[in-house]
Motif scaffolding. Structure first.
Motif, mmCIF file in Angstrom:
data_model
loop_
_atom_site.group_PDB
_atom_site.id
_atom_site.type_symbol
_atom_site.label_atom_id
_atom_site.label_comp_id
_atom_site.label_asym_id
_atom_site.label_seq_id
_atom_site.Cartn_x
_atom_site.Cartn_y
_atom_site.Cartn_z
ATOM 1 N N ARG A 69 1.040 -1.167 -0.023
ATOM 2 C CA ARG A 69 0.034 0.012 0.075
ATOM 3 C C ARG A 69 0.794 1.122 0.079
ATOM 4 N N ASP A 70 0.318 2.367 -0.585
ATOM 5 C CA ASP A 70 1.029 3.621 -0.737
ATOM 6 C C ASP A 70 1.093 4.146 0.932
ATOM 7 N N ARG A 71 2.339 4.649 1.303
ATOM 8 C CA ARG A 71 2.603 4.875 2.730
ATOM 9 C C ARG A 71 2.434 6.424 2.840
ATOM 10 N N THR A 72 2.375 7.162 1.611
ATOM 11 C CA THR A 72 2.101 8.571 1.792
ATOM 12 C C THR A 72 1.139 9.143 0.723
ATOM 13 N N PRO A 73 -0.208 8.473 1.161
ATOM 14 C CA PRO A 73 -1.281 8.617 0.129
ATOM 15 C C PRO A 73 -1.758 10.100 0.253
ATOM 16 N N ALA A 74 -2.571 10.717 -1.042
ATOM 17 C CA ALA A 74 -3.361 11.894 -0.629
ATOM 18 C C ALA A 74 -4.665 11.628 0.325
ATOM 19 N N GLY A 78 -9.052 6.464 2.468
ATOM 20 C CA GLY A 78 -9.481 5.555 1.391
ATOM 21 C C GLY A 78 -8.460 4.617 1.255
ATOM 22 N N THR A 79 -7.196 4.825 1.288
ATOM 23 C CA THR A 79 -6.133 3.996 0.801
ATOM 24 C C THR A 79 -6.139 2.935 1.890
ATOM 25 N N VAL A 80 -6.105 3.303 3.392
ATOM 26 C CA VAL A 80 -6.022 2.379 4.298
ATOM 27 C C VAL A 80 -7.376 1.236 4.209
ATOM 28 N N ALA A 81 -8.326 1.876 3.807
ATOM 29 C CA ALA A 81 -9.967 1.181 3.852
ATOM 30 C C ALA A 81 -9.498 0.126 2.531
ATOM 31 N N ASP A 82 -9.110 0.340 1.339
ATOM 32 C CA ASP A 82 -8.658 -0.529 0.079
ATOM 33 C C ASP A 82 -7.619 -1.603 0.481
ATOM 34 N N TRP A 83 -6.540 -1.222 0.994
ATOM 35 C CA TRP A 83 -5.554 -2.159 1.767
ATOM 36 C C TRP A 83 -6.231 -3.055 2.585
ATOM 37 N N ARG A 84 -7.148 -2.856 3.592
ATOM 38 C CA ARG A 84 -7.825 -3.723 4.389
ATOM 39 C C ARG A 84 -8.541 -4.597 3.630
ATOM 40 N N HIS A 85 -9.245 -4.045 2.764
ATOM 41 C CA HIS A 85 -10.139 -4.960 1.549
ATOM 42 C C HIS A 85 -9.385 -5.991 0.969
ATOM 43 N N ARG A 86 -8.352 -5.487 0.469
ATOM 44 C CA ARG A 86 -7.263 -6.628 -0.362
ATOM 45 C C ARG A 86 -6.784 -7.793 0.565
ATOM 46 N N ARG A 87 -6.487 -7.233 1.703
ATOM 47 C CA ARG A 87 -5.966 -8.093 2.989
ATOM 48 C C ARG A 87 -6.863 -9.106 3.186
ATOM 49 N N SER A 88 -8.281 -8.659 3.111
ATOM 50 C CA SER A 88 -9.338 -9.556 3.675
ATOM 51 C C SER A 88 -9.400 -10.806 2.476
ATOM 52 N N LEU A 89 -9.379 -10.302 1.331
ATOM 53 C CA LEU A 89 -9.446 -11.163 0.231
ATOM 54 C C LEU A 89 -8.344 -12.428 0.360
ATOM 55 N N VAL A 90 -7.065 -11.557 0.632
ATOM 56 C CA VAL A 90 -6.109 -13.064 0.812
ATOM 57 C C VAL A 90 -6.311 -13.694 2.035
#
Length: 253
Positions: A69-74, A78-90
């Motif tokens: 995931r992007d560590r310096t997102p704008a 939203g970036t953390v929510a997307d990362w959590r979602h992708r983690r949940s799929l894995v």
């Protein structure tokens, strides 16, 4: 019914493992490890050491790739929510494929699962999708915050006063109202340097062989902490640090 244990394993010292956590590891059939890459191999190594020490011979270890995931997102939220979602799929795929009915799987979580960790929320998201059913329990662990206070031999709160746990991102926006003592995590921008009159108790890789500690007025030790932190991150490829920032003037409890 499948069962999953979210096990807090402490801040880095194998001796942080509680008796409750050791028992949970001992009854686990499948361990799920999300690999963060070579730069964080030491995080996996501690988990594997604990598994070797306390698990049953017939256990299985299943590894998955933790999404980047992007560590310096704008858009941080939203970036953390997307990362959590992708983690949940894995993790969901690993559970479906490798955890049988009536088996227990465990996820070993650095520190305490209830403090700045996403595992509980990820399991809730998996259950909400309804593709797989399981029960889960959470076993607390020694957090980096508790370990930091112990290393510096300091209390987190002062007599009759609250303290607040926040992030460097929030601290950079201003000192929290209603608290003279602030525990800060995830501070990549060195927000403490904005408060030269405060006292700081800082630690990185706390309770591991790479532990770094510093304490004193920010005006005196702030620059050295920034330098040490930058060098350590370059050397290891990652850093986990925490600090207590304290406005002077009250008696410690």
């Amino acid at each position: 019914m499948r069962k999953i244990c979210v096990v807090g394993i402490g801040a880095g010292d194998p001796d942080h493992l509680t008796l409750q956590a050791a028992k949970a590891i001992g009854r686990t059939d499948v361990f799920f490890l999300l690999d963060k890459g070579e730069t964080k191999a030491s995080l996996i190594e501690l988990r594997e050491r604990l598994i070797r020490g306390y698990s049953q011979p017939r256990k299985r270890i299943i590894e998955g790739r933790d999404p980047d995931r992007d560590r310096t997102p704008a858009d941080y939220t939203g970036t953390v929510a997307d990362w959590r979602h992708r983690r949940s799929l894995v993790l969901e795929e690993l559970i479906v494929e490798h955890l049988k009915d009536d088996e227990t799987g465990s996820i070993l979580v650095w520190g305490d699962p209830g403090l700045y960790d996403s595992t509980i929320a990820i399991l809730e998201e998996i259950l909400e999708r309804g593709a797989v059913e399981f029960e889960f329990e959470v076993i607390p662990g020694i957090s980096s915050v508790s370990a930091l206070a112990a290393k510096h031999r300091v209390g987190l709160n002062r007599v009759g006063q609250p303290f607040q746990i926040t992030t460097g991102r929030r601290l950079a926006e201003g000192w929290p109202e209603g608290a003279d003592d602030v525990v800060v995590m995830l501070d990549a921008q060195h927000a403490f340097t904005k408060y030269p009159d405060a006292d700081i108790y800082w630690g990185a890789y706390v309770s591991t062989p790479d532990e770094l500690l510093a304490a004193g007025p920010v005006a005196e030790v702030g620059d050295e902490i920034v330098k040490t932190r930058t060098e350590a991150r370059e050397r290891h490829g990652w850093i986990m640090d925490t600090y207590l920032l304290r406005r002077p003037g009250r008696e410690s409890r």
